[in-house]
Structures are given as structure tokens and as C-alpha cells.
Design a protein around this motif. Structure first.
Motif, PDB file in Angstrom:
ATOM      1  N   LYS A  82       0.850  -1.196   0.000  1.00 32.63           N
ATOM      2  CA  LYS A  82       0.000   0.000   0.000  1.00 32.63           C
ATOM      3  C   LYS A  82       0.884   1.243   0.000  1.00 32.63           C
ATOM      4  O   LYS A  82       1.911   1.298   0.672  1.00 32.63           O
ATOM      5  CB  LYS A  82      -0.936  -0.003   1.208  1.00 32.63           C
ATOM      6  CG  LYS A  82      -1.940  -1.146   1.151  1.00 32.63           C
ATOM      7  CD  LYS A  82      -3.096  -0.981   2.106  1.00 32.63           C
ATOM      8  CE  LYS A  82      -4.082  -2.135   1.899  1.00 32.63           C
ATOM      9  NZ  LYS A  82      -5.238  -2.046   2.784  1.00 32.63           N
ATOM     10  N   LEU A  84       0.802   5.634   0.037  1.00 28.65           N
ATOM     11  CA  LEU A  84       0.105   6.914   0.190  1.00 28.65           C
ATOM     12  C   LEU A  84       0.928   7.987  -0.503  1.00 28.65           C
ATOM     13  O   LEU A  84       2.155   7.847  -0.658  1.00 28.65           O
ATOM     14  CB  LEU A  84      -0.059   7.273   1.672  1.00 28.65           C
ATOM     15  CG  LEU A  84      -0.944   6.330   2.510  1.00 28.65           C
ATOM     16  CD1 LEU A  84      -0.879   6.715   3.989  1.00 28.65           C
ATOM     17  CD2 LEU A  84      -2.390   6.364   2.026  1.00 28.65           C
ATOM     18  N   PRO A  93      -4.562   7.924  -0.718  1.00 25.23           N
ATOM     19  CA  PRO A  93      -4.204   6.677  -1.406  1.00 25.23           C
ATOM     20  C   PRO A  93      -3.660   6.901  -2.819  1.00 25.23           C
ATOM     21  O   PRO A  93      -4.121   7.763  -3.551  1.00 25.23           O
ATOM     22  CB  PRO A  93      -5.536   5.910  -1.463  1.00 25.23           C
ATOM     23  CG  PRO A  93      -6.371   6.494  -0.367  1.00 25.23           C
ATOM     24  CD  PRO A  93      -5.976   7.932  -0.286  1.00 25.23           C
ATOM     25  N   ASN A  97      -7.879   6.692  -6.280  1.00 24.49           N
ATOM     26  CA  ASN A  97      -9.136   5.939  -6.263  1.00 24.49           C
ATOM     27  C   ASN A  97     -10.253   6.832  -5.719  1.00 24.49           C
ATOM     28  O   ASN A  97     -10.072   8.053  -5.565  1.00 24.49           O
ATOM     29  CB  ASN A  97      -8.979   4.634  -5.465  1.00 24.49           C
ATOM     30  CG  ASN A  97      -8.755   4.856  -3.983  1.00 24.49           C
ATOM     31  OD1 ASN A  97      -8.889   5.972  -3.466  1.00 24.49           O
ATOM     32  ND2 ASN A  97      -8.424   3.793  -3.270  1.00 24.49           N
ATOM     33  N   ASP A  99     -11.481   7.150  -2.704  1.00 30.51           N
ATOM     34  CA  ASP A  99     -11.112   7.807  -1.445  1.00 30.51           C
ATOM     35  C   ASP A  99     -10.126   8.943  -1.662  1.00 30.51           C
ATOM     36  O   ASP A  99     -10.164   9.952  -0.950  1.00 30.51           O
ATOM     37  CB  ASP A  99     -10.536   6.780  -0.458  1.00 30.51           C
ATOM     38  CG  ASP A  99     -11.598   5.809   0.038  1.00 30.51           C
ATOM     39  OD1 ASP A  99     -12.768   6.217   0.134  1.00 30.51           O
ATOM     40  OD2 ASP A  99     -11.256   4.646   0.320  1.00 30.51           O
ATOM     41  N   THR A 100      -9.214   8.785  -2.628  1.00 24.61           N
ATOM     42  CA  THR A 100      -8.250   9.852  -2.937  1.00 24.61           C
ATOM     43  C   THR A 100      -8.993  11.134  -3.301  1.00 24.61           C
ATOM     44  O   THR A 100      -8.707  12.216  -2.767  1.00 24.61           O
ATOM     45  CB  THR A 100      -7.336   9.446  -4.108  1.00 24.61           C
ATOM     46  OG1 THR A 100      -6.834   8.135  -3.898  1.00 24.61           O
ATOM     47  CG2 THR A 100      -6.180  10.419  -4.262  1.00 24.61           C
ATOM     48  N   ARG A 177     -12.638   1.522  -4.307  1.00 23.49           N
ATOM     49  CA  ARG A 177     -11.882   1.931  -3.112  1.00 23.49           C
ATOM     50  C   ARG A 177     -10.687   1.012  -2.850  1.00 23.49           C
ATOM     51  O   ARG A 177     -10.108   1.036  -1.755  1.00 23.49           O
ATOM     52  CB  ARG A 177     -12.828   1.948  -1.904  1.00 23.49           C
ATOM     53  CG  ARG A 177     -14.018   2.886  -2.088  1.00 23.49           C
ATOM     54  CD  ARG A 177     -14.875   2.966  -0.847  1.00 23.49           C
ATOM     55  NE  ARG A 177     -14.156   3.592   0.254  1.00 23.49           N
ATOM     56  CZ  ARG A 177     -14.606   3.645   1.507  1.00 23.49           C
ATOM     57  NH1 ARG A 177     -15.769   3.119   1.802  1.00 23.49           N
ATOM     58  NH2 ARG A 177     -13.891   4.224   2.450  1.00 23.49           N
ATOM     59  N   ASP A 178     -10.315   0.240  -3.832  1.00 24.60           N
ATOM     60  CA  ASP A 178      -9.171  -0.667  -3.692  1.00 24.60           C
ATOM     61  C   ASP A 178      -7.902   0.168  -3.534  1.00 24.60           C
ATOM     62  O   ASP A 178      -7.517   0.900  -4.442  1.00 24.60           O
ATOM     63  CB  ASP A 178      -9.077  -1.561  -4.938  1.00 24.60           C
ATOM     64  CG  ASP A 178      -8.028  -2.655  -4.798  1.00 24.60           C
ATOM     65  OD1 ASP A 178      -7.235  -2.602  -3.837  1.00 24.60           O
ATOM     66  OD2 ASP A 178      -8.007  -3.558  -5.650  1.00 24.60           O
ATOM     67  N   ASP A 179      -7.258   0.069  -2.363  1.00 21.61           N
ATOM     68  CA  ASP A 179      -6.070   0.903  -2.119  1.00 21.61           C
ATOM     69  C   ASP A 179      -4.774   0.109  -2.182  1.00 21.61           C
ATOM     70  O   ASP A 179      -3.729   0.568  -1.734  1.00 21.61           O
ATOM     71  CB  ASP A 179      -6.185   1.634  -0.770  1.00 21.61           C
ATOM     72  CG  ASP A 179      -6.239   0.668   0.405  1.00 21.61           C
ATOM     73  OD1 ASP A 179      -6.435  -0.550   0.188  1.00 21.61           O
ATOM     74  OD2 ASP A 179      -6.092   1.140   1.561  1.00 21.61           O
ATOM     75  N   TYR A 181      -1.510  -1.204  -4.063  1.00 20.31           N
ATOM     76  CA  TYR A 181      -0.736  -0.636  -5.163  1.00 20.31           C
ATOM     77  C   TYR A 181      -0.749  -1.572  -6.372  1.00 20.31           C
ATOM     78  O   TYR A 181      -0.794  -1.136  -7.510  1.00 20.31           O
ATOM     79  CB  TYR A 181       0.699  -0.362  -4.725  1.00 20.31           C
ATOM     80  CG  TYR A 181       1.407   0.603  -5.643  1.00 20.31           C
ATOM     81  CD1 TYR A 181       1.061   1.956  -5.649  1.00 20.31           C
ATOM     82  CD2 TYR A 181       2.394   0.176  -6.534  1.00 20.31           C
ATOM     83  CE1 TYR A 181       1.686   2.856  -6.510  1.00 20.31           C
ATOM     84  CE2 TYR A 181       3.019   1.065  -7.391  1.00 20.31           C
ATOM     85  CZ  TYR A 181       2.658   2.404  -7.375  1.00 20.31           C
ATOM     86  OH  TYR A 181       3.270   3.291  -8.225  1.00 20.31           O
TER      87      TYR A 181
END
Length: 363
Positions: A82, A84, A93, A97, A99-100, A177-179, A181
Motif C-alpha cells: 500500500k 500513500l 491513497p 481511487n 477515497d483519494t 476503493r481498492d487501495d 498498489y
């Protein structure tokens, strides 16, 4: 007399050495460094933290053949990476995605509605000619500037519009929302480290290893029938057509007396500081310790070659060396440097397997 002299003891050299040895061939592997494993080499530092000397290496592939081959020499720590990105003072993220976008803009998009956002911001009306165009057609100018422009300039030393579109084509944009990489079927790190995996791979009666040995100084002292070369193609030919450009990295390691430094394995810094990213190794290896080790990466034009620079003029120059190499008898070029290609580890392994298959067919 060796059947094969293999120059370089990274994935390309070690995989081809093992496969040839299993065919009964006598193999000598030489490397100018003082260790096996190439850029994947890892070791335990003074605090007992398993660190990657040449930056983080997370293995990921969709190839069952490649995964099963390496699984002969290691068990796996099944880690999913993962990342950030530090943007506008926030850690969000990466890859981009749902959430980003929501965290950056204070919005409430869902997987169903985020497509409307991307459709609104992306530029659909330009021809994709370079790395910048590729990003803008996916996420638009603003997100390009926030996430890609500065990072790419730091990493490659030139602006994204000067790089081939393939550089950013491989970066996914998520509408969920798949965070993670990577989303490959197989992901992880060798349970006891890459070096241990290489030791097991090279443990064969037909394989001999010489470290601290520069091929150029020993090639006339050793008898061999075939050569597999994984170093820089231009160096092999004494730069007769000119030097191929590579990017290098300077690594700054720091061990801290704290259990955890950051929330995830890697944090990118596209717009702040001189370094591109910070990786904390304990996330990658699953180790437990009261100390932790991190590494900051600074890209550089000088130093050990790591990445071929993907530009049209560089590819044109490389093709001159490739043509030269094809005229040679029983000489094979492999790997990122030998083939002047930006390849992930699994592709490097696959290329080595394919080469040995071609050799077997030829013979």
C-alpha cells in the motif's frame, strides 16, 4: 571449460544459471559486486531489520509459471503493498481511487458516481504522445500536477512530456476503493529474504560463482562456449555508438528507536522535498521490533544504472547496439540493462526462462 559464462548475478543471471545447470551445463556466474542477488539483494542491519540495499522490491505477478518457479527456492510472506501520496498536506491513497478524490476535495463520490468526476476533469480531446498526455486523458490537468508532474520530474530528471507514454500508462486509475498498489494474482516477498532465495537457487553442483569480478578483466582468462550478459549493452560494446542514458538512485537509510514510522510501506512525495519516497521495511517483511528502518530515495543522473530512460532517441540508440549484438555467435543479452527495458522482476524472470527455452530448442 564452462558451457556458459553468465555476467551478473541478479534475477536474469541466477534464473538462467539454475535452468542451464539443471540441463547438465557447467555454468560460471561472475559479478563485480561483493554479493549475489543484484539489485534485489537484502540483508539484516545492526538492529536486525531485513532491509533492501537497493530500494524496496515487492514481488508481484500474474504468471503462475514464474511464481511456481521461484517457489521452488523460497516460501513467501504474502504481503500486499500500500502506498500513500503526500499531496496538499494530506496523505491520500495512491493509485488515485474514490477515497483519494473524496479526501482531497471533501466530496462524497462512490464507485458508481466517480466515473462522472473523471469524465468531467479528464481531457478526452488530445492525442496521446507522451507521459503527460497519458495522465491528462485519464485524470485531467489538476490531478496530473498534484500527483505526477513533480514526482516524474524528480524520478527521471526531465518533464513528463519528454518521456514516452508507456511510463505513465502502467499507472492505474481506480474507480473503486481498492487501495492496494498492485492487483496481481500473486504478491509477496520471499519469507527469509531475497538473498536467501538466491542462495537456494544458485546451490547446484554445476554452478560456480565469482564475486568482486569485473567481466572485462577476466573474460580472456576463462574458457567458455557461450555468454549470457546482463550488464549495460553500451558498455559491452565500449560505447561505440555513444552512451545510453540511465537513471540512478541514492539511498539514505535511517534506523529509528520507534516501533513504527509511517502508516504504510511507502509514502510518495511528488511535490515536497528532494526525495521521491520513503519506505519502511517492516511493513514489507512483517517483522516485529521496537526499532524500525526507513529509506529515502533520491533520483540521480549519475551512479549505478537502475532504470533505462524511456525516450524515442534512447530507443533508437539502443537498437544500434541490439543489431550489433544479434551479429554475435553464442552471446545473449538479458535483463533491464542488457535489453534496455524497464521491466518488473517477474518479467525479468520470464525473459530468462524464455531464453533458456530458446537455447534448448536451438541445441
Amino acid at each position: 571449460m564452462f558451457d556458459y559464462l553468465i555476467v551478473g548475478c541478479g534475477f536474469s543471471g541466477a534464473v538462467s544459471a539454475r535452468l542451464l545447470a539443471e540441463e547438465g551445463k557447467k555454468v560460471l556466474v561472475v559479478d563485480k559486486r561483493n554479493h549475489i542477488g543484484g539489485n534485489s539483494y537484502d540483508y539484516y542491519d545492526k538492529k536486525g531489520i531485513l532491509v533492501h540495499k537497493y530500494g524496496p522490491h515487492i514481488f508481484h505477478t500474474n504468471s503462475k509459471k514464474v511464481w511456481e518457479f521461484l517457489s521452488r527456492f523460497t516460501k513467501w510472506y504474502l504481503y500486499q503493498h500500500k502506498v500513500l501520496s503526500y499531496v496538499d498536506g494530506k496523505l491520500v491513497p495512491m493509485p488515485i481511487n474514490v477515497d483519494t478524490v473524496n479526501e482531497l476535495y471533501g466530496t462524497n463520490y462512490t464507485s458508481d458516481t466517480i466515473i462522472d468526476f473523471f469524465d468531467k476533469v479528464r481531457n478526452k480531446n488530445i492525442e496521446v504522445n507522451n507521459a503527460k498526455d497519458m495522465v491528462i486523458t485519464k485524470v485531467g490537468e489538476e490531478l496530473y500536477k498534484k500527483f505526477f508532474e513533480g514526482y516524474t520530474k524528480k524520478q527521471w530528471g526531465i518533464m513528463p512530456e519528454e518521456l514516452e507514454k508507456e511510463v505513465t500508462a502502467r499507472i492505474p486509475i481506480r474507480t473503486n476503493r481498492d487501495d492496494r498498489y498492485f492487483t496481481n494474482v500473486y504478491q509477496g516477498l520471499p519469507l527469509y529474504g531475497y538473498t536467501n532465495m538466491f542462495e537456494n537457487m544458485l546451490e547446484h553442483e554445476n554452478i560456480h560463482i565469482m564475486l568482486n569480478s569485473d567481466y572485462r578483466f577476466i573474460k580472456n582468462e576463462i574458457s567458455y562456449k557461450n555468454l549470457i550478459y546482463t550488464g549495460c549493452a553500451d558498455e559491452f560494446f565500449d560505447y561505440k555508438f555513444g552512451k545510453l542514458p540511465y537513471r540512478s538512485i541514492n539511498f539514505e537509510f535511517e534506523t529509528l528507536n520507534e516501533e513504527c514510522y509511517q502508516r504504510v510501506g511507502t509514502i510518495n512525495y511528488p511535490n515536497d522535498y528532494d526525495f521521491t519516497r520513503i519506505t519502511e521495511f517492516k511493513h514489507l517483511t512483517g517483522q516485529k521490533s521496537l526499532s524500525t528502518t526507513i529509506v529515502r530515495e533520491y533520483s540521480s543522473a549519475e551512479g549505478e544504472p537502475y532504470y533505462p530512460v524511456p525516450r524515442k532517441e534512447n530507443e533508437k540508440l539502443y537498437l544500434k547496439y541490439k543489431k550489433e549484438s544479434e551479429a554475435l555467435e553464442n552471446v545473449y543479452f538479458l535483463g533491464r540493462l542488457g535489453q534496455y527495458r524497464y521491466m518488473n522482476m517477474d518479467v525479468v524472470v520470464d525473459e530468462a526462462i524464455k531464453l533458456v527455452d530458446r537455447i534448448k530448442e536451438k541445441n
